[in-house]
Design an enzyme around this catalytic site. Structure first.
Site, short mmCIF file in Angstrom:
data_model
loop_
_atom_site.label_atom_id
_atom_site.label_comp_id
_atom_site.label_asym_id
_atom_site.label_seq_id
_atom_site.Cartn_x
_atom_site.Cartn_y
_atom_site.Cartn_z
N GLU A 152 -2.06 -12.82 0.72
CA GLU A 152 -1.61 -14.22 0.65
C GLU A 152 -2.30 -14.97 -0.47
O GLU A 152 -1.67 -15.75 -1.18
CB GLU A 152 -1.86 -14.92 2.00
CG GLU A 152 -1.11 -16.24 2.16
CD GLU A 152 -1.81 -17.45 1.55
OE1 GLU A 152 -1.16 -18.48 1.35
OE2 GLU A 152 -3.02 -17.36 1.26
N ASP A 205 -6.76 -11.55 4.12
CA ASP A 205 -7.48 -11.60 2.84
C ASP A 205 -8.11 -12.97 2.67
O ASP A 205 -7.66 -13.96 3.27
CB ASP A 205 -6.58 -11.25 1.66
CG ASP A 205 -5.45 -12.25 1.43
OD1 ASP A 205 -4.88 -12.75 2.43
OD2 ASP A 205 -5.12 -12.53 0.26
N1 BES Z 1 -4.07 -21.87 3.73
C1 BES Z 1 -3.69 -21.99 2.38
C2 BES Z 1 -2.45 -22.85 2.16
C3 BES Z 1 -2.65 -24.30 2.47
C4 BES Z 1 -3.77 -24.98 2.09
C5 BES Z 1 -1.66 -24.97 3.11
C6 BES Z 1 -3.91 -26.31 2.39
C7 BES Z 1 -1.79 -26.31 3.41
C8 BES Z 1 -2.94 -26.98 3.04
C9 BES Z 1 -3.44 -20.63 1.77
O1 BES Z 1 -4.32 -19.64 2.20
C10 BES Z 1 -3.63 -20.76 0.29
O2 BES Z 1 -4.72 -21.02 -0.13
N2 BES Z 1 -2.57 -20.53 -0.48
C11 BES Z 1 -2.66 -20.49 -1.89
C12 BES Z 1 -1.42 -19.79 -2.35
C13 BES Z 1 -1.46 -19.24 -3.73
C14 BES Z 1 -2.65 -18.42 -4.05
C15 BES Z 1 -0.19 -18.47 -3.99
C16 BES Z 1 -2.74 -21.89 -2.48
O3 BES Z 1 -2.17 -22.84 -1.94
O4 BES Z 1 -3.42 -22.03 -3.50
ZN ZN Z 2 -6.21 -19.94 1.05
#
Ligand code: BES
Ligand code: ZN
Length: 444
Positions: A143, A78
């Site tokens: 995710e 996603d």
């Molecule tokens: N890839 C990211 C997480 C991430 C971003 C890890 C930058 C380390 C550095 C992931 O896809 C993401 O965006 N996660 C969301 C989670 C939330 C929607 C529950 C986030 O971090 O905002």
């Molecule tokens: Zn993300």
């Protein structure tokens, strides 16, 4: 698979507008899952699409042998919404290569990073017909909305998903070509505030002065969350925060990350809580962030109304050892305490997940570092990051296994922003990393 073929297949994958948060895209999300499952079957794994209650989960595996380690490779198919559309140089779901960068929504987060691993697996299967490990591939479609269905899926499929370690490339590299192992992620907890005043928008001349204005009330409430130096003022909110270890402070100070943050952000200056470096604030301190705010008249010109309501969307980034439910309890209690007379407030919780912290020097950490070193050369940077992948803590709690976070994203990849990119070079490096990593884990 030749590098041309792997790029072609990645482009097919990137063409699905699999935006998990927008209901109008749920058919695209499903179509993307089906395509992915077909791809995985095509490279010689046994793959299928599984219902989760929400967006489907794609699972694939090789044939397992009792004498081998088991690796669970996780990713998400996603993506985030694309707005504002007008800022994209090329269409978000029509991938192109510009200056060595693959440009598309999901190019980095997370289709490109995951697909690099899948192509690495495909080439290993082509070359030798076998992988050095038992493999489980789990790619979910929720995710970006906090993985609401995945914990229950893990609970009810424990045996199928049993493994020694989880591998994820959904984090960042410190810079181009810098091998990076992330050993900590922040958690997250979402809350929406609605402030209601009069039954309908009123004439501000007839009523203004004698009726509380919901936007003013909301602004005053939000202003109580931080002091003038950026510290969180919600009583008790930071009580459980684990202090930064001495070795971390020292190691992070030498990374040059603060200057890079300023450059990539495009902001006029860095800001935040005093007493901590910008890197420490992002990697190891909690935040309460206002993600959106609205109410009243938003059109051109003026409109003299006293609005009926206002809202704000908040997310807190959490660090070890904060509990997401406790954090929201404290925030809610604070907001109720400071809400002014004359309005009613409604607080609605969204998704949440705890922070993750591992010891990069134990377990499979050294194997991951060797794989990164062999792939990129140079010294492996050990970092924490400010983003969240809440399911990582669930892997630990439900499956009992740690996660290796081997990021391939660059700081200026524009994840979640217009013009998201992923270097073609990192796509190739990710494929090589996968092969080296599975070998290192097999022999660790
Ligand atoms: N890839 C990211 C997480 C991430 C971003 C890890 C930058 C380390 C550095 C992931 O896809 C993401 O965006 N996660 C969301 C989670 C939330 C929607 C529950 C986030 O971090 O905002
Ligand atoms: Zn993300």
């Amino acid at each position: 698979m030749t590098s041309r073929e792997s790029l072609d297949r990645l482009f097919e994958y990137l063409r699905f507008p699999s935006i998990s948060t927008q209901p109008e895209h749920s058919a695209d999300v499903r179509a993307c899952a089906a395509w992915l499952s077909d791809f995985l079957n095509g490279i010689g794994l046994a793959a299928g699409v599984h219902e989760s209650g929400g967006h489907p989960i794609v699972l694939a595996r090789n044939s397992h042998r009792a004498d081998r380690r088991t690796v669970l490779l996780y990713g998400h198919y996603d993506v985030q919404p694309v707005d504002p559309m007008e800022l994209w140089t090329s269409a978000p779901f029509d991938p192109v290569i510009r200056d060595g960068l693959i440009a598309a929504r999901g190019a980095t987060d997370n289709k490109g990073q995951t697909f690099a691993h899948l192509c690495g697996i495909a080439s290993a299967l082509e070359d030798g017909g076998e992988l050095p490990v038992n493999l489980v591939v789990l790619i979910e479609g929720e995710e970006e909305i906090g993985s609401p269905s995945l914990p229950a899926f893990l609970e009810s499929n424990r045996e199928q998903l049993a493994c020694d370690v989880v591998v994820i490339s959904d984090t960042g590299m410190l810079g181009p070509g810098v091998p990076t192992l992330t050993y900590g992620l922040r958690g997250i907890a979402a809350l929406e505030i609605e402030v209601r005043g009069p039954a309908i928008d009123l004439h501000s001349g007839i009523f203004g002065g004698a009726i509380a204005n919901p936007i003013t009330a909301l602004a005053r409430m939000l202003a109580t969350l931080h002091d003038d130096h950026g510290a969180i003022l919600v009583p008790g909110f930071c009580d459980a925060v684990r202090p930064i270890q001495a070795w971390e402070r020292e190691a992070w100070a030498g990374l040059g990350h603060d200057a890079e943050l300023l450059r990539v952000s495009g902001a006029p200056a860095l800001a935040g809580e005093t007493g901590f470096t910008p890197t420490e604030r992002i990697w190891a301190r909690p935040t309460i962030e206002i993600n959106g705010i609205g109410g009243g008249y938003q059109g051109e010109g003026t409109k003299t109304v006293l609005p009926a309501c206002a809202f704000a969307k908040l997310t807190c980034r959490l660090v070890p050892d904060q509990n997401p439910d406790t954090a929201l309890d404290l925030l809610e209690a604070h907001l109720r305490r400071v809400s002014p007379e004359g309005v009613t407030i409604t607080l609605t919780r969204g998704h949440s997940g705890a922070a993750y912290l591992a010891d990069p020097h134990s377990g499979f950490g050294p194997a991951a570092q060797r794989a990164l070193q062999r792939t990129f050369g140079g010294t492996v940077a050990l970092i924490r990051e400010g983003g969240s992948i809440p399911i990582v803590q669930s892997f630990l709690e439900i499956l009992g296994v740690p996660t290796l976070l081997l990021g391939l994203a660059l700081p200026d990849c524009n994840a979640h922003s217009p013009n998201e990119t992923f270097p073609v070079e990192n796509f190739g490096a990710g494929q090589r990393l996968n092969r080296v990593l599975l070998g290192e884990i097999a022999n660790a």
